[in-house]
Enzyme design. Structure first.
Site, PDB file in Angstrom:
ATOM      1  N   ALA A 314      96.910   7.793  26.234  1.00 24.31           N
ATOM      2  CA  ALA A 314      96.843   9.015  25.434  1.00 24.31           C
ATOM      3  C   ALA A 314      98.190   9.708  25.349  1.00 24.31           C
ATOM      4  O   ALA A 314      98.414  10.533  24.464  1.00 24.31           O
ATOM      5  CB  ALA A 314      95.800   9.956  26.029  1.00 24.31           C
ATOM      6  N   ASN A 337      98.931   6.817  42.875  1.00 24.28           N
ATOM      7  CA  ASN A 337     100.238   7.364  42.516  1.00 24.28           C
ATOM      8  C   ASN A 337     100.898   8.072  43.703  1.00 24.28           C
ATOM      9  O   ASN A 337     100.380   8.109  44.814  1.00 24.28           O
ATOM     10  CB  ASN A 337     100.112   8.305  41.313  1.00 24.28           C
ATOM     11  CG  ASN A 337      99.171   9.480  41.602  1.00 24.28           C
ATOM     12  OD1 ASN A 337      98.940   9.839  42.753  1.00 24.28           O
ATOM     13  ND2 ASN A 337      98.636  10.078  40.546  1.00 24.28           N
ATOM     14  N   CYS A 423     104.440  -0.411  36.653  1.00 23.47           N
ATOM     15  CA  CYS A 423     103.477   0.670  36.844  1.00 23.47           C
ATOM     16  C   CYS A 423     103.654   1.612  35.663  1.00 23.47           C
ATOM     17  O   CYS A 423     103.611   1.170  34.512  1.00 23.47           O
ATOM     18  CB  CYS A 423     103.653   1.346  38.191  1.00 23.47           C
ATOM     19  SG  CYS A 423     105.357   1.856  38.567  1.00 23.47           S
ATOM     20  N   TRP A 427     109.484   2.396  38.881  1.00 23.19           N
ATOM     21  CA  TRP A 427     110.452   2.606  39.958  1.00 23.19           C
ATOM     22  C   TRP A 427     109.807   2.999  41.299  1.00 23.19           C
ATOM     23  O   TRP A 427     110.517   3.205  42.272  1.00 23.19           O
ATOM     24  CB  TRP A 427     111.499   3.644  39.575  1.00 23.19           C
ATOM     25  CG  TRP A 427     110.976   4.985  39.096  1.00 23.19           C
ATOM     26  CD1 TRP A 427     109.916   5.666  39.581  1.00 23.19           C
ATOM     27  CD2 TRP A 427     111.527   5.785  38.052  1.00 23.19           C
ATOM     28  NE1 TRP A 427     109.759   6.857  38.907  1.00 23.19           N
ATOM     29  CE2 TRP A 427     110.746   6.967  37.960  1.00 23.19           C
ATOM     30  CE3 TRP A 427     112.610   5.655  37.193  1.00 23.19           C
ATOM     31  CZ2 TRP A 427     111.004   7.968  37.050  1.00 23.19           C
ATOM     32  CZ3 TRP A 427     112.873   6.667  36.287  1.00 23.19           C
ATOM     33  CH2 TRP A 427     112.081   7.804  36.207  1.00 23.19           C
TER      34      TRP A 427
END
Length: 831
Positions: A314, A337, A423, A427
């Site tokens: 999105a 995350n 990802c 990094w």
């Protein structure tokens, strides 16, 4: 005498070494040891031999108590704030206390705290309050300092920490103040190129700064090439200056592809198999567009959970579709995350502090709640505490990274496939997976030199934002705001923590800013320690090395891990202005040699010279004792007693080997001495042989002299006793006259003569060979016979001459005596 103070409703804990007992579950009464004000000593008068180079004291507080520890010798001391660290010095030993000493960059947050201890029910006195300072570190420790009441020392220390832990500019860090010193930092660009050359099979080339300056580093093999497209960081600011890309892709196509990836982080090669050609590539998430097709099977490993990848769609991101890539397969690893990792790490830290042997509130977990929290045979309570460890989620996250990396390594090694890892930005989780898979695939990365090359390539060069993740200022001038807050009733957020005292908040002069701090790199090193535990023979370095390495990274003492990218470090002049972490660690190892704690005593490079492919059952992680437990459970952190014992044995073995080498050196010296004696003996034999030869020659010469004398009409006999008998025949018909002579005497001119009283006087003169005429006849006659003529002739008639080979060429006679012997006078006529 003053009445005794009110008794506290707390347990009693006694200290050794003659120190007074401390009352209170948290030892809070220990803060009331005296009513006297502390003696203030100026900073300039303090013994500062413990300071590092360019380290200076900013503020200090005296009479401070370290609440965490129950060791009497390190309980009371002086607390210093320097431009590099918070340093606690024991009053009794005047030594630095490791638990109470922490680099400023390693502090995650610090709080002012007030604890109130209630009096016993029978006492009417009001409860007293104690002023504390809590330090929460990024290295798993929570420290609590207590200060004297009615002093401003806590405020002085707190304000100094507020200034020093939050520098406005990156150049205010200690790494720049100290400078490179003896740990100079060669430009890592050269090392990156050398690693690229090794990956392309061009290891015989050696990179240099001149090669970088003139752009002559663009080497290639059959499949891949080194591109200088990003040499000025114009294509991607977070990528290195040199990239490995497919050989059949031009620089223009590389630049065009960068527009289809987040932050222009295009797919580039991190590692390639030297035999099969399989590659491990990395990038950020795709935007719009297609990646170049691969001729072999391509796996696209998305480190994120699938729902997170879809949510990023999105915002213009997302993930690839297998329909757009020939022979491709997309896999999601489901790794959370940076924010989830930060919260998980904090929960793990609180758990260890709560259930440690000596926690930040000064109480052992065995005594908290009457022993029901841990131990005491209460299985349900023990199970609850173990479940709390599981609730932290840290080990689950570690297992996810390990499993994903093992999956990548297995497909590259076993299927000769190519794997692209990304990802969101490429990094954080990408760096974890790619570097850990590299470590499994390539034995070179499991050495000291290779580990450095791996970290510099996949973490530093490819732009892991260390300043943001560690919490240090970046080149932009913005800095990570440390959380400086007041406690709201307990030491930490752990639901298991309850203390006997009540805590009240104080006004805070700082804000809780949103930040991007996260222990991503620490988590990766934790994963490396898990592999080291599974494969103890595969790594040249030890777990102690990993701990020291991680401490150096978190301390920001050196410049290697400052800033967010290679470009920023170059702009800041880090390489020239700061010291090098790798040079420092190498110095530590070289100072002691192979028995140093950084070396893995079990390392066997031949045992694991192939990829490490751990099965899923072996990937269940455990706490890393040397790092996780070293502050809260010191004895358990040293549970690797086998390693310590082996290290002691190695030291003893090293000493024995040195003794053996010394003995061998001594034996060698003895051998050399024997050779020398043998040589001297051989020389003596040669001298003896020469003497024997000379004796034989002398015997021959004596015989020659005898014949010469006989040619004069004399007969000479030599006896073994040295007596010479000369018979002179005056006439053939006359009877012979025997003369007995004693051994000749040596004259001052070197001649052998007889006594002048003899009727017949003979003398023999030895003349050197080089002064004798070259004519054999002349050598004898010119000294032997008076009838020798100058033109070389001889006037000796009817008589045989003396032997020509004689070495004794001088034989003279008293011719007057010969005349008296009536020898034929015609033999002695004058010229």
């Amino acid at each position: 005498m003053a009445a005794p103070g009110p008794r506290r409703s707390v347990s009693v804990r006694s200290l050794s070494d003659g120190c007074e007992s401390l009352e209170g579950a948290g030892s809070w009464d220990a803060l009331e040891w005296t009513k006297n004000e502390p003696v203030t000593r100026p900073v300039s008068h303090v013994n500062l031999e413990f300071l590092l180079e360019a380290e200076r004291v900013v503020e200090e507080g005296h009479g401070v108590v370290l609440v965490n520890t129950d060791k009497a010798g390190t309980l009371f001391g002086t607390l210093f704030v320097t431009n590099f660290r918070l340093l606690f010095l024991s009053d009794r030993t005047r030594n630095i206390v490791p638990l109470g000493t922490i680099p400023l960059a390693t502090i995650e947050k610090f709080n002012k705290m007030v604890v109130k201890i209630q009096s016993a029910p029978r006492q009417t006195d009001k409860s007293s309050s104690r002023r504390l300072l809590q330090i929460i570190g990024k290295d798993m420790r929570i420290i609590v300092f207590g200060f004297r009441p009615q002093t401003k020392q806590r405020r002085v220390i707190f304000d100094a920490l507020s200034r020093c832990t939050n520098p406005a500019r990156i150049w205010d860090l200690y790494a720049f103040t100290c400078g490179p010193s003896k740990f100079s930092n060669p430009n890592p660009k050269v090392r990156l190129l050398n690693e690229y050359f090794r990956l392309l099979g061009k290891g015989f080339h050696r990179a240099s700064m001149s090669m970088i300056e003139d752009g002559s580093f663009a080497l290639s093999n059959d499949l891949w090439r080194i591109s200088d497209t990003n040499s000025n960081y114009t294509m991607c600011q977070s990528y290195p200056f040199a990239l490995i890309v497919p050989k059949n892709i031009s620089d223009e196509e590389v630049i065009q592809a960068s527009t289809f990836r987040a932050r222009c982080r295009i797919p580039v090669i991190s590692w390639c198999h030297p035999g099969t050609g399989g590659v491990l590539a990395r990038s950020s998430q795709p935007l719009v567009g297609l990646m170049m097709n691969m001729r072999r099977k391509l796996y696209i490993a998305d480190a994120r959970p699938r729902k997170n990848a879809l949510a990023n769609g999105a915002m213009g991101g997302g993930s690839e579709s297998s329909s757009n890539y020939f022979q491709s397969e997309i896999v999601f690893f489901g790794i959370d995350n940076i924010h989830a990792m930060r919260e998980s790490f904090a929960r793990l830290r609180d758990y260890l502090d709560t259930h440690g042997a000596a926690s930040s509130d000064g109480m052992s977990s065995f005594l908290r709640h009457g022993g029901w929290t841990w131990g005491g045979g209460n299985l349900s309570s023990m199970s609850a505490s173990v479940s709390t460890l599981g609730d932290s989620g840290w080990l689950i996250h570690v297992q996810s990274v390990l499993a994903g990396s093992a999956w990548i390594a297995a497909h590259v090694a076993l299927e000769s496939a190519s794997v692209l890892v990304h990802c969101s930005d490429g990094w954080d989780r990408t760096s974890q997976l790619v570097s850990l898979a590299n470590l499994m695939l390539d034995p070179y990365y499991r050495t000291f030199t290779g580990f450095q090359a791996l970290v510099e390539k996949d973490w530093l060069a490819f732009g892991h934002p260390f300043s943001d993740r560690v919490g240090m200022p970046s080149i932009s001038g913005t800095s990570f705001e440390l959380t400086r807050q007041s406690s709201t009733g307990s030491f930490s957020s752990s639901p298991m923590r309850q203390s006997s005292g009540s805590f009240t908040p104080q006004a805070s002069n700082s804000s809780h800013a949103q930040n991007n701090y996260s222990p991503i790199f620490l988590q990766w090193v934790d994963c490396v320690s898990q592999l080291l535990r599974i494969y103890p023979f595969a790594f040249e370095f030890s777990s102690t090395f990993l701990v020291d390495f991680l401490d150096c990274v978190l301390s920001c003492r050196f410049g290697n891990f400052l800033c967010n990218s290679e470009k920023e470090r170059q702009q800041c002049g880090v390489y020239e202005a700061c010291g090098c972490l790798w040079a420092y660690l190498a110095y530590l190892r070289s100072s002691e040699g192979s028995p140093h704690a950084h070396y893995n005593l079990f390392y066997d490079p031949l045992k694991h010279n192939e990829p490490l492919l751990p099965p899923a059952a072996a990937l269940a992680p455990t706490l890393w004792p040397q790092f996780h437990l070293r502050w809260a459970c010191l004895s358990e952190s040293q549970a690797g007693e086998l390693d310590a014992e082996c290290r002691n044995m190695a030291i003893k073995f090293s000493e024995m080997r040195k003794a053996k080498e010394a003995a061998e050196m001594k034996a060698k010296e003895y051998s050399v001495a024997m050779e020398t004696l043998n040589a001297e003996l051989r020389n003596e034999k040669q001298v003896s042989s020469s003497a024997m030869n000379l004796a034989k020659r002398a015997s021959k010469e004596s015989a020659a002299i005898k014949r010469a004398m006989q040619s004069l009409g004399c007969r000479v006999d030599f006896t073994s006793s040295g007596i010479c008998t000369v018979d002179v025949e005056s006439n053939p018909k006359e009877t012979s006259q025997k003369l007995m002579h004693s051994p000749p005497r040596r004259e001052s001119d070197g001649t052998l003569g007889r006594d002048d009283k003899s009727d017949l006087s003979l003398s023999i003169t030895a003349v050197a060979d080089d002064v004798v005429s070259g004519n054999p006849l002349g050598r004898v006659c010119e000294t032997l016979c008076p009838l020798y003529t100058r033109d070389g002739g001889c006037r000796w008639p009817d008589a045989a001459c003396a032997q020509l080979g004689s070495q004794h060429v001088g034989l003279t006679a008293d011719f007057d005596a010969f005349d008296r012997l009536s020898i034929n006078e015609e033999y002695f006529q004058s010229e």
